[in-house]
Design a protein around this motif. Structure first.
Motif, PDB file in Angstrom:
ATOM      1  N   ALA A 267       0.829  -1.330   0.040  1.00 36.25           N
ATOM      2  CA  ALA A 267      -0.004  -0.103   0.088  1.00 36.25           C
ATOM      3  C   ALA A 267       0.843   1.257  -0.013  1.00 36.25           C
ATOM      4  O   ALA A 267       0.486   2.361  -0.544  1.00 36.25           O
ATOM      5  CB  ALA A 267      -0.880   0.084   1.422  1.00 36.25           C
TER       6      ALA A 267
ATOM      7  N   THR B 233      -9.212  -0.492  -0.377  1.00 35.26           N
ATOM      8  CA  THR B 233      -9.495  -1.664  -1.026  1.00 35.26           C
ATOM      9  C   THR B 233      -9.513  -1.274  -2.772  1.00 35.26           C
ATOM     10  O   THR B 233      -9.069  -2.040  -3.343  1.00 35.26           O
ATOM     11  CB  THR B 233     -10.473  -2.296  -0.544  1.00 35.26           C
TER      12      THR B 233
ATOM     13  N   ALA C 213      -5.870  -0.820  -4.263  1.00 34.26           N
ATOM     14  CA  ALA C 213      -5.338  -1.997  -4.355  1.00 34.26           C
ATOM     15  C   ALA C 213      -5.846  -3.366  -5.287  1.00 34.26           C
ATOM     16  O   ALA C 213      -4.980  -3.697  -5.860  1.00 34.26           O
ATOM     17  CB  ALA C 213      -5.293  -2.694  -2.934  1.00 34.26           C
TER      18      ALA C 213
ATOM     19  N   ASN D 221       0.662  -9.879  -0.428  1.00 29.05           N
ATOM     20  CA  ASN D 221       0.209  -8.443  -0.065  1.00 29.05           C
ATOM     21  C   ASN D 221       0.975  -8.196   1.440  1.00 29.05           C
ATOM     22  O   ASN D 221       0.860  -8.912   2.212  1.00 29.05           O
ATOM     23  CB  ASN D 221      -1.246  -8.455   0.145  1.00 29.05           C
TER      24      ASN D 221
ATOM     25  N   GLU E  69      -6.585  -3.459   3.108  1.00 29.20           N
ATOM     26  CA  GLU E  69      -6.329  -4.054   1.605  1.00 29.20           C
ATOM     27  C   GLU E  69      -6.404  -5.696   1.700  1.00 29.20           C
ATOM     28  O   GLU E  69      -6.549  -6.056   0.610  1.00 29.20           O
ATOM     29  CB  GLU E  69      -5.060  -3.556   1.216  1.00 29.20           C
TER      30      GLU E  69
END
Length: 262
Positions: free
Chosen positions: A65, A121, A124, A142, A231
């Motif tokens: 992120a 979100t 992502a 992630n 995320e």
């Protein structure tokens, strides 16, 4: 292929993933950053499943992120920036090799008007979909930071192997649609990683807000979540949908480092 040979390939695959995960944990500790936790997702398809499962992992994509969260990996593996990655968009890609693995570290970049990281979100999901289409990865990771509940056994620098993920920020109080909104997913078991790296087991809950309102808190409590982030769930669910069409059967990891929440 005999059962012995197939078992040997599976052990070799897990060994390669273990080695990579070990170095990821080391990279975070060397930089005095919180260590990582992992949640694998098993993605299956009926098309050419056998051949795809036997293919060794060669291309790995990290979706992160924020740039500060990516820095330890960039430094540890001496990755170079790709200035031609989706020109005109703020997305950023660094890439390089670790042994025979192609590593790609990607994050959504910064808001062009405000200069802050594109977190949550939606950014992502977009950058993950585009990365899958462009790079055809075998493994998606992630990586980043998460909140950890002390009351659920989470402490700063703990490492969790996430057993399930859910989305606490979408409430649809209608039969059937309520379960769709939560979108709970079970992760694929990776006992070798858990044992060798001495990881804790935990549940991750994702939402798009940094604060947590009473309905969110009630759901997180009911879901017995150890970790919260912004995320993880969309990477877990979204990459499953995208990769399913490519006949992938691979573990996908959500790596989260732990910040304390009471």
């Amino acid at each position: 292929m005999g059962m012995g040979e197939a078992g040997g390939r599976e052990r070799e695959r897990e060994s390669n993933e273990l080695e990579l995960s070990f170095f990821l944990c080391l990279s975070s500790r060397f930089d005095h950053r919180p260590s990582f936790s992992m949640s694998p997702l098993h993605v299956t398809s009926s098309v050419d499943q056998k051949d795809d499962c036997e293919r060794p992992i060669s291309t790995i994509v990290f979706i992160i992120a924020m740039d500060a969260e990516a820095l330890p990996i960039l430094k540890r593996f001496n990755l170079a920036e790709d200035s031609a990655f989706f020109p005109g968009l703020p997305w950023i890609r660094y890439h390089g090799f670790y042994k025979d693995l192609q590593l790609n570290v990607i994050w959504p970049g910064k808001d062009l008007a405000l200069g802050v990281n594109n977190i949550g979100t939606i950014p992502a999901a977009l950058v993950t979909y585009a990365s899958i289409q462009a790079l055809k990865p075998d493994l998606i990771i992630n990586a980043g930071t998460a909140g950890g509940y002390v009351s659920k056994g989470a402490n700063i620098e703990d490492v969790f192997l996430v057993s399930s993920v859910a989305f606490h920020h979408r409430r649809i109080p209608l039969p059937g649609r309520d379960l769709y909104a939560i979108g709970r997913r079970q992760s694929f078991s990776m006992p070798l990683l858990s044992t060798e790296l001495q990881l804790k087991d935990g549940a991750l809950s994702t939402g798009d807000s940094f604060d947590i309102c009473p309905p969110d808190e009630a759901f997180i409590t009911a879901n017995n979540a150890n970790l919260v982030d912004m995320e993880g769930w969309i990477l877990f669910a979204g990459s499953s949908c995208c990769l399913r069409g490519r006949s992938i059967e691979r573990p996908h990891y959500i790596l989260e480092s732990c910040e304390q929440r009471h």
